[in-house]
Scaffold this motif. Structure first.
Motif, short mmCIF file in Angstrom:
data_model
loop_
_atom_site.label_atom_id
_atom_site.label_comp_id
_atom_site.label_asym_id
_atom_site.label_seq_id
_atom_site.Cartn_x
_atom_site.Cartn_y
_atom_site.Cartn_z
N ALA A 51 -2.98 -9.29 3.48
CA ALA A 51 -2.91 -9.55 4.68
C ALA A 51 -4.48 -9.53 5.25
O ALA A 51 -4.85 -10.20 5.89
N GLY A 52 -4.97 -9.63 3.98
CA GLY A 52 -6.67 -10.09 4.52
C GLY A 52 -7.57 -8.98 4.30
O GLY A 52 -8.99 -9.12 4.10
N ALA A 53 -7.35 -7.85 4.40
CA ALA A 53 -8.06 -6.79 4.56
C ALA A 53 -8.54 -5.92 3.36
O ALA A 53 -7.46 -6.27 2.06
N ARG A 54 -9.41 -4.51 3.81
CA ARG A 54 -9.71 -4.42 2.90
C ARG A 54 -9.38 -3.03 2.90
O ARG A 54 -8.68 -2.01 4.32
N PRO A 55 -8.78 -2.11 2.49
CA PRO A 55 -7.44 -0.78 2.59
C PRO A 55 -8.39 0.19 2.42
O PRO A 55 -10.04 0.36 1.63
N VAL A 56 -8.63 1.14 3.77
CA VAL A 56 -9.40 2.34 3.80
C VAL A 56 -8.83 3.59 3.37
O VAL A 56 -7.64 3.72 4.32
N LEU A 57 -8.44 4.41 2.89
CA LEU A 57 -7.67 5.73 2.41
C LEU A 57 -8.32 7.43 3.35
O LEU A 57 -8.91 7.32 3.54
N VAL A 58 -7.47 7.64 3.31
CA VAL A 58 -7.34 8.81 4.27
C VAL A 58 -6.70 9.89 3.37
O VAL A 58 -5.34 9.71 3.08
N ASP A 59 -6.88 11.02 2.99
CA ASP A 59 -6.71 12.12 2.51
C ASP A 59 -4.86 12.66 3.31
O ASP A 59 -4.99 12.62 4.50
N PRO A 60 -3.85 13.02 2.62
CA PRO A 60 -2.70 13.38 3.13
C PRO A 60 -3.06 14.76 3.58
O PRO A 60 -3.31 14.94 3.39
N ASP A 61 -2.34 15.58 4.51
CA ASP A 61 -1.60 16.52 5.32
C ASP A 61 -0.93 16.93 3.65
O ASP A 61 -0.06 16.36 2.77
N PRO A 62 -1.58 18.33 3.42
CA PRO A 62 -1.29 18.91 2.20
C PRO A 62 0.51 19.71 1.91
O PRO A 62 0.77 19.82 1.13
N THR A 63 0.50 19.79 3.83
CA THR A 63 2.08 20.87 3.53
C THR A 63 3.13 19.75 3.51
O THR A 63 4.56 19.89 3.19
N THR A 64 3.47 18.61 4.24
CA THR A 64 4.35 17.22 4.28
C THR A 64 3.85 15.77 3.33
O THR A 64 4.63 15.45 3.23
N TYR A 65 2.44 15.88 3.11
CA TYR A 65 2.61 14.95 2.54
C TYR A 65 2.68 13.61 3.11
O TYR A 65 2.50 12.44 2.29
#
Ligand SMILES: *Cc1c(COP(=O)(O)O)cnc(C)c1O
Length: 372
Positions: free
Chosen positions: A96-110
């Motif tokens: 889509a032309g965008a830059r992905p920015v990552l966020v850490d998942p919840d460690p219990t529900t993933y």
């Protein structure tokens, strides 16, 4: 006993006459793109989700890319998603032309940790893509509330969550738009690649329809920079034949998951957590265990196939190293080392599920020598 990770031949055997009839009707109609079978499936899938519109496209990756563009994501924008998703989510954001920015998942529900969303936002953020990973919806209320506060769009990656519910509503109705995949192994799978954009917003649906076909408003009049991403008529017919079975299949997945959860409750593995108000459809049944490779080897010796979803966090792929950050994404990195998926599909028999559970028990107890 040999238990395959997945065996689609069993589903074909169960549905063969219905599938043959669906394919045969498309041959009789001799129309292979568009037409009534496509419209029928789009209507049925939108109704199934409880949404106003479904727009069939060529894959789940395309569905996400087209949905992002249809809600207004543009070249140079940033789109926030979970660091433990699979690469198609990232490929679609980049498509889509965008830059992905990552966020850490919840460690219990993933799933995407809403508490960490805000710190990932910048002036360039245009949208958030919560991924309903493994078949459980992300915590949409908090994610949508945060997004609204910042004027952002939200697009669900629902590729693993057909029929999953969040506070009584189905995946596909929880944000501005949603992307579904009908890749053959998904909870609802075609006989090849297929996907759909689902939305309540008629403008988003109309833009998605244009984007999937060269940006055309009418034939040979393009008003957007579109592409070719159509859902083949034969795939739509196959999906219509399978859709009436989806709820029954999801219930059976939940039965298998419940059997595993009961049989493995007292051993040293971390079981999936089903949040209150959430109906998990167990696209995958994912355990967490420290000595994963040992467990997999023991299970394999006992005829039980397992897979890893996924062995790398996004930024741990060579192609996406530029999405890393100094302090890493500790929850995603740890999950990549510890998760293991057990066979979980509607055609799995009770005997097979019990055999898998007892193989896991024996392997873990042998390994750790103690009950928890
Ligand atoms: C399968 C999947 C996709 C991509 O779907 P395709 O139809 O294979 O393109 C995207 N996101 C998630 C979470 C998936 O599981």
């Amino acid at each position: 006993m040999n238990v395959p990770f997945l065996d689609l031949a069993r589903q074909v055997a169960d549905l063969r006459p219905e599938l043959e009839r669906a394919v045969s009707e498309v041959l009789d109609g001799a129309r292979f793109v568009g037409g009534e079978p496509l419209e029928r499936f789009e209507r049925a899938f939108a109704d199934y989700c409880g949404a106003g519109h479904a727009v069939g496209v060529a894959s789940g990756t395309d569905a996400l890319e087209i949905a992002l563009r249809a809600v207004g994501v543009e070249q140079g924008d940033e789109v926030v998603t979970a660091a433990n998703t699979c690469i198609p989510t990232i490929a679609a954001i980049e498509g889509a032309g965008a830059r992905p920015v990552l966020v850490d998942p919840d460690p219990t529900t993933y799933i995407l940790n809403p508490g960490l969303l805000e710190e990932a936002l910048t002036e360039r953020t245009a949208a958030v893509v919560p991924v309903h990973l493994y078949g459980q919806c992300a915590d949409m209320e908090e994610i949508v509330a945060t997004a609204r506060r910042h004027g952002l769009k939200v697009v669900e990656d629902a590729a693993q969550a057909h029929g999953a519910e969040y506070r009584g509503r189905r995946a596909g109705t929880l944000a501005d738009a949603a992307a579904f995949s009908f890749y053959p192994t998904k909870n609802l799978g075609a006989m090849g690649d297929a996907g759909a954009v689902v939305t309540d917003d008629p403008d988003v649906a109309e833009t998605a329809r244009r984007l999937r076909e060269y940006g055309e408003r009418t034939r040979y009049e393009s008003i957007l920079h579109g592409r070719n991403s159509r859902l083949d008529t034969v795939q739509a017919a196959v999906l219509s034949a399978k859709l009436p079975h989806l709820d029954r299949w999801n219930s059976r997945r939940r039965e298998v998951a419940a059997l595993y959860a009961e049989a493995l409750a007292d051993i040293a593995v971390t079981l999936p957590v089903e949040r209150p108000g959430s109906l998990h459809v167990y696209h995958l049944f994912v355990l967490r265990v420290g000595a994963r490779e040992t467990l997999r080897e023991r299970l394999s010796q006992r005829g039980v196939d397992t897979l890893i979803h996924y062995p790398r966090a996004v930024h741990e792929h060579p192609a996406y190293a530029s999405l890393a950050r100094e302090r890493g994404f500790p929850a995603a990195e740890r999950l990549a080392r510890e998760v293991v998926s057990l066979p979980c599909y509607p055609e799995l028999s009770d005997d097979e599920a019990l055999a898998v559970a007892s193989a896991v028990r024996d392997s873990v107890l042998h390994q750790d020598g103690a009950l928890t």
